[in-house]
Design an enzyme around this catalytic site. Structure first.
Site, PDB file in Angstrom:
ATOM      1  N   ARG A  52      23.683  10.256  33.484  1.00  0.00           N
ATOM      2  CA  ARG A  52      24.682   9.778  32.512  1.00  0.00           C
ATOM      3  C   ARG A  52      25.769   8.970  33.211  1.00  0.00           C
ATOM      4  O   ARG A  52      26.220   7.941  32.702  1.00  0.00           O
ATOM      5  CB  ARG A  52      25.283  10.969  31.757  1.00  0.00           C
ATOM      6  CG  ARG A  52      26.204  10.537  30.626  1.00  0.00           C
ATOM      7  CD  ARG A  52      26.600  11.695  29.724  1.00  0.00           C
ATOM      8  NE  ARG A  52      27.492  12.631  30.392  1.00  0.00           N
ATOM      9  CZ  ARG A  52      27.915  13.778  29.861  1.00  0.00           C
ATOM     10  NH1 ARG A  52      27.531  14.126  28.645  1.00  0.00           N
ATOM     11  NH2 ARG A  52      28.729  14.574  30.518  1.00  0.00           N
ATOM     12  N   LYS A 151      31.075   7.481  29.264  1.00  0.00           N
ATOM     13  CA  LYS A 151      32.138   8.440  29.585  1.00  0.00           C
ATOM     14  C   LYS A 151      33.121   7.712  30.504  1.00  0.00           C
ATOM     15  O   LYS A 151      33.077   7.824  31.733  1.00  0.00           O
ATOM     16  CB  LYS A 151      31.513   9.676  30.259  1.00  0.00           C
ATOM     17  CG  LYS A 151      32.376  10.904  30.174  1.00  0.00           C
ATOM     18  CD  LYS A 151      31.581  12.146  30.502  1.00  0.00           C
ATOM     19  CE  LYS A 151      32.462  13.338  30.798  1.00  0.00           C
ATOM     20  NZ  LYS A 151      33.349  13.763  29.722  1.00  0.00           N
ATOM     21  N   GLU A 184      32.205  14.171  16.623  1.00  0.00           N
ATOM     22  CA  GLU A 184      32.290  15.220  17.654  1.00  0.00           C
ATOM     23  C   GLU A 184      33.739  15.631  17.769  1.00  0.00           C
ATOM     24  O   GLU A 184      34.605  15.126  17.049  1.00  0.00           O
ATOM     25  CB  GLU A 184      31.771  14.676  18.987  1.00  0.00           C
ATOM     26  CG  GLU A 184      32.555  13.471  19.489  1.00  0.00           C
ATOM     27  CD  GLU A 184      32.058  12.922  20.815  1.00  0.00           C
ATOM     28  OE1 GLU A 184      31.427  13.669  21.586  1.00  0.00           O
ATOM     29  OE2 GLU A 184      32.334  11.740  21.083  1.00  0.00           O
TER      30      GLU A 184
HETATM   31  C1  LIG Z   1      33.976  13.262  24.025  1.00  0.00           C
HETATM   32  C2  LIG Z   1      33.112  14.339  24.564  1.00  0.00           C
HETATM   33  N1  LIG Z   1      32.116  14.827  23.797  1.00  0.00           N
HETATM   34  C3  LIG Z   1      31.302  15.806  24.236  1.00  0.00           C
HETATM   35  C4  LIG Z   1      31.462  16.368  25.493  1.00  0.00           C
HETATM   36  C5  LIG Z   1      30.524  17.446  25.967  1.00  0.00           C
HETATM   37  O1  LIG Z   1      29.649  16.925  26.929  1.00  0.00           O
HETATM   38  P1  LIG Z   1      29.024  17.836  28.077  1.00  0.00           P
HETATM   39  O2  LIG Z   1      28.265  18.921  27.386  1.00  0.00           O
HETATM   40  O3  LIG Z   1      28.131  16.930  28.830  1.00  0.00           O
HETATM   41  O4  LIG Z   1      30.143  18.378  28.864  1.00  0.00           O
HETATM   42  C6  LIG Z   1      32.494  15.906  26.322  1.00  0.00           C
HETATM   43  C7  LIG Z   1      32.689  16.473  27.657  1.00  0.00           C
HETATM   44  O5  LIG Z   1      32.462  15.853  28.624  1.00  0.00           O
HETATM   45  C8  LIG Z   1      33.331  14.855  25.854  1.00  0.00           C
HETATM   46  O6  LIG Z   1      34.318  14.380  26.618  1.00  0.00           O
END
Ligand SMILES: Cc1ncc(COP(=O)(O)O)c(C=O)c1O
Length: 286
Positions: A52, A151, A184
């Site tokens: 990712r 991200k 989300e």
């Molecule tokens: C905006 C957002 N959504 C979802 C997640 C959850 O992602 P992960 O399970 O990879 O930590 C995160 C955390 O990094 C995030 O910043």
């Protein structure tokens, strides 16, 4: 001893771990990051997190100046420097040092930073009794602007929604997309259970494709729970039987109230509890 931070191949004590004020990561939020966890000395889903990170970097035209293998070694070396087995790992890749203009081409080399620290968890009560959410009025950024799949170091969209949540007395907030569908939370993905089926917004609802989200989907399927990635509205949330969030730090945390409305019977539901239990069994020290 102070926490040791990795910056571009060297370790620095936390107090001395500094980057240039000309780094575009600082000046423009131009860069990408990952939040990862290690359990019992093993980095959880490292491949998925590094994939990712590399995709995020490629999407904004940053070339990470090392291989994934070397990054993996650097993560383990940083954990070792700090004697950490159970830790939160923050990987940051900035555009690098440039001048005061926007032009990313003036930044010659991206910087790689690895911070490891003790994990900050939500309080135990949230896992036992559930947590409350509010819906933020700040809409998740339009995928045609910057894809929420990236991200990036620019988290202002999420921070503004988080602020709304905090002002309303909630540590997390639900975000919708430009179509008004559920997307989300500010740092977590969202799931509901309705009539025994597990439902979650698809990636094209404008979400970060969470590593924990994908792991929980796998666990649910393994447990014989039907999983559907479908667009969800606030209606679906209000009439859900159960709701929970997933994220690297949170793992899976039950949600029992949204916008002051009780979800299900107001207690963490059986499927939520089962998945949280499976999750812990998979990751905790054997
Ligand atoms: C905006 C957002 N959504 C979802 C997640 C959850 O992602 P992960 O399970 O990879 O930590 C995160 C955390 O990094 C995030 O910043």
């Amino acid at each position: 001893m102070s926490i040791q931070v990795y910056i571009d191949g060297e370790f620095y004590a936390k107090e001395e771990a500094k980057i240039s004020v000309y780094d575009h990561g600082l000046l423009y939020g131009d860069g990408v990051f990952e939040g990862i966890r290690s359990y019992c000395g093993t980095v959880f889903r490292m491949k998925e997190h590094l994939d990712r990170l590399w995709d995020s970097a490629k999407a904004i035209a940053i070339e990470i100046p090392m291989t994934k293998e070397a990054m993996g070694d650097a993560i383990y070396a940083t954990l070792k420097q700090n004697n950490f087995t159970d830790a939160y790992i923050r990987l940051v890749v900035t555009r690098g040092v440039g001048d005061l203009g926007l032009n990313p081409m003036n930044c010659k080399t991206p910087s790689v930073i690895i911070i490891t620290d003790k994990i900050q968890l939500y309080p135990t009560e949230y896992y036992e009794d559930g947590m409350e959410l509010v819906t933020a009025s700040t809409v998740r950024i339009h995928p045609m602007s910057i894809s929420p799949r990236v991200k990036s170091l620019n988290y202002l969209n999420n921070i503004m929604a988080k602020l709304e949540g905090l002002k309303a007395g909630c540590v997390e907030a639900l975000m919708t997309n430009v179509r008004g569908e559920v997307a989300e939370c500010t740092g977590d993905n969202i799931f509901i259970v309705k009539r025994g089926r597990l439902l979650t917004p698809p990636v094209d609802a404008g979400i970060l494709e969470g590593v924990t989200r994908n792991f929980v989907i796998e666990l649910a399927k393994r447990e014989g729970v039907e999983v559907c990635e479908v667009p969800l509205t606030k209606y679906d949330m209000y009439v859900a039987d159960e709701c929970f969030l997933t994220g690297t730090a949170a793992e899976a945390v039950p949600i029992t109230k949204l916008d002051g409305r009780t979800i299900g019977d107001g207690r963490p539901g059986p499927i939520t509890k089962k998945l949280l239990d499976c999750f812990r069994k998979e990751v905790r020290c054997k």
